[in-house]
Motif scaffolding. Sequence first.
Motif, PDB file in Angstrom:
ATOM      1  N   TRP A   1      34.196  41.092  72.224  1.00 15.47           N
ATOM      2  CA  TRP A   1      33.696  39.818  72.746  1.00 15.47           C
ATOM      3  C   TRP A   1      33.244  39.982  74.188  1.00 15.47           C
ATOM      4  O   TRP A   1      32.191  39.468  74.581  1.00 15.47           O
ATOM      5  N   LEU A   2      34.011  40.689  75.000  1.00 16.07           N
ATOM      6  CA  LEU A   2      33.649  40.915  76.390  1.00 16.07           C
ATOM      7  C   LEU A   2      32.323  41.672  76.477  1.00 16.07           C
ATOM      8  O   LEU A   2      31.439  41.320  77.265  1.00 16.07           O
ATOM      9  N   HIS A   3      32.171  42.686  75.643  1.00 22.38           N
ATOM     10  CA  HIS A   3      30.928  43.456  75.617  1.00 22.38           C
ATOM     11  C   HIS A   3      29.744  42.553  75.270  1.00 22.38           C
ATOM     12  O   HIS A   3      28.696  42.616  75.919  1.00 22.38           O
ATOM     13  N   LEU A   4      29.912  41.706  74.264  1.00 23.05           N
ATOM     14  CA  LEU A   4      28.845  40.789  73.867  1.00 23.05           C
ATOM     15  C   LEU A   4      28.499  39.847  75.015  1.00 23.05           C
ATOM     16  O   LEU A   4      27.330  39.649  75.343  1.00 23.05           O
ATOM     17  N   GLU A   5      29.521  39.270  75.643  1.00 22.04           N
ATOM     18  CA  GLU A   5      29.283  38.330  76.744  1.00 22.04           C
ATOM     19  C   GLU A   5      28.561  39.003  77.910  1.00 22.04           C
ATOM     20  O   GLU A   5      27.666  38.420  78.519  1.00 22.04           O
ATOM     21  N   GLN A   6      28.917  40.229  78.192  1.00 15.90           N
ATOM     22  CA  GLN A   6      28.248  40.957  79.268  1.00 15.90           C
ATOM     23  C   GLN A   6      26.802  41.283  78.882  1.00 15.90           C
ATOM     24  O   GLN A   6      25.907  41.207  79.712  1.00 15.90           O
ATOM     25  N   GLU A   7      26.606  41.618  77.630  1.00 16.54           N
ATOM     26  CA  GLU A   7      25.270  41.971  77.162  1.00 16.54           C
ATOM     27  C   GLU A   7      24.304  40.785  77.224  1.00 16.54           C
ATOM     28  O   GLU A   7      23.137  40.939  77.575  1.00 16.54           O
ATOM     29  N   ILE A   8      24.795  39.599  76.889  1.00 13.90           N
ATOM     30  CA  ILE A   8      23.927  38.418  76.917  1.00 13.90           C
ATOM     31  C   ILE A   8      24.043  37.649  78.237  1.00 13.90           C
ATOM     32  O   ILE A   8      23.395  36.631  78.421  1.00 13.90           O
ATOM     33  N   ASP A   9      24.892  38.160  79.143  1.00  8.96           N
ATOM     34  CA  ASP A   9      25.081  37.566  80.467  1.00  8.96           C
ATOM     35  C   ASP A   9      25.496  36.100  80.382  1.00  8.96           C
ATOM     36  O   ASP A   9      25.012  35.246  81.112  1.00  8.96           O
ATOM     37  N   ARG A  10      26.386  35.810  79.446  1.00 11.43           N
ATOM     38  CA  ARG A  10      26.908  34.455  79.254  1.00 11.43           C
ATOM     39  C   ARG A  10      28.374  34.535  78.849  1.00 11.43           C
ATOM     40  O   ARG A  10      28.782  35.434  78.122  1.00 11.43           O
ATOM     41  N   ARG A  11      29.161  33.555  79.287  1.00 10.81           N
ATOM     42  CA  ARG A  11      30.549  33.434  78.862  1.00 10.81           C
ATOM     43  C   ARG A  11      30.569  32.469  77.689  1.00 10.81           C
ATOM     44  O   ARG A  11      30.074  31.346  77.779  1.00 10.81           O
ATOM     45  N   LEU A  12      31.130  32.894  76.574  1.00 10.77           N
ATOM     46  CA  LEU A  12      31.208  32.038  75.389  1.00 10.77           C
ATOM     47  C   LEU A  12      32.494  31.231  75.426  1.00 10.77           C
ATOM     48  O   LEU A  12      33.531  31.716  75.884  1.00 10.77           O
ATOM     49  N   PRO A  13      32.455  29.998  74.941  1.00 11.29           N
ATOM     50  CA  PRO A  13      33.676  29.183  74.920  1.00 11.29           C
ATOM     51  C   PRO A  13      34.689  29.766  73.934  1.00 11.29           C
ATOM     52  O   PRO A  13      34.317  30.385  72.932  1.00 11.29           O
ATOM     53  N   PRO A  14      35.985  29.590  74.225  1.00  8.24           N
ATOM     54  CA  PRO A  14      37.031  30.129  73.338  1.00  8.24           C
ATOM     55  C   PRO A  14      36.901  29.644  71.894  1.00  8.24           C
ATOM     56  O   PRO A  14      37.257  30.359  70.963  1.00  8.24           O
ATOM     57  N   THR A  15      36.354  28.451  71.686  1.00  2.59           N
ATOM     58  CA  THR A  15      36.219  27.937  70.321  1.00  2.59           C
ATOM     59  C   THR A  15      35.231  28.763  69.505  1.00  2.59           C
ATOM     60  O   THR A  15      35.309  28.780  68.289  1.00  2.59           O
ATOM     61  N   THR A  16      34.321  29.448  70.178  1.00  2.00           N
ATOM     62  CA  THR A  16      33.361  30.307  69.475  1.00  2.00           C
ATOM     63  C   THR A  16      34.100  31.412  68.739  1.00  2.00           C
ATOM     64  O   THR A  16      33.785  31.733  67.594  1.00  2.00           O
ATOM     65  N   ARG A  17      35.079  31.975  69.401  1.00  2.00           N
ATOM     66  CA  ARG A  17      35.840  33.075  68.791  1.00  2.00           C
ATOM     67  C   ARG A  17      36.625  32.590  67.588  1.00  2.00           C
ATOM     68  O   ARG A  17      36.678  33.246  66.568  1.00  2.00           O
ATOM     69  N   ARG A  18      37.217  31.422  67.705  1.00  2.00           N
ATOM     70  CA  ARG A  18      37.995  30.890  66.574  1.00  2.00           C
ATOM     71  C   ARG A  18      37.087  30.519  65.413  1.00  2.00           C
ATOM     72  O   ARG A  18      37.374  30.815  64.271  1.00  2.00           O
ATOM     73  N   SER A  19      35.958  29.859  65.703  1.00  2.00           N
ATOM     74  CA  SER A  19      35.071  29.434  64.623  1.00  2.00           C
ATOM     75  C   SER A  19      34.399  30.636  63.966  1.00  2.00           C
ATOM     76  O   SER A  19      34.023  30.580  62.812  1.00  2.00           O
ATOM     77  N   SER A  20      34.270  31.747  64.692  1.00  2.00           N
ATOM     78  CA  SER A  20      33.659  32.938  64.133  1.00  2.00           C
ATOM     79  C   SER A  20      34.583  33.650  63.166  1.00  2.00           C
ATOM     80  O   SER A  20      34.158  34.553  62.449  1.00  2.00           O
TER      81      SER A  20
END
Length: 51
Positions: A25-44
């Motif tokens: 998740w950290l790698h993805l967030e760094q790659e897209i230069d955005r912080r994803l909300p914690p609910t994204t991880r749960r819903s995924s």
Amino acid sequence: MTDHLQAVFAMLGPAENRYNDPAAWLHLEQEIDRRLPPTTRRSSMRTPPSS
């Protein structure tokens, strides 16, 4: 007709822990230069749709 969604899931392999790796998740967030909300991880963590 090709079911592209199922082809992608087949390519990715089993989904047991696909979304449980914080480093991924950290790698993805760094790659897209955005912080994803914690609910994204749960819903995924939902099971992908079956055909």
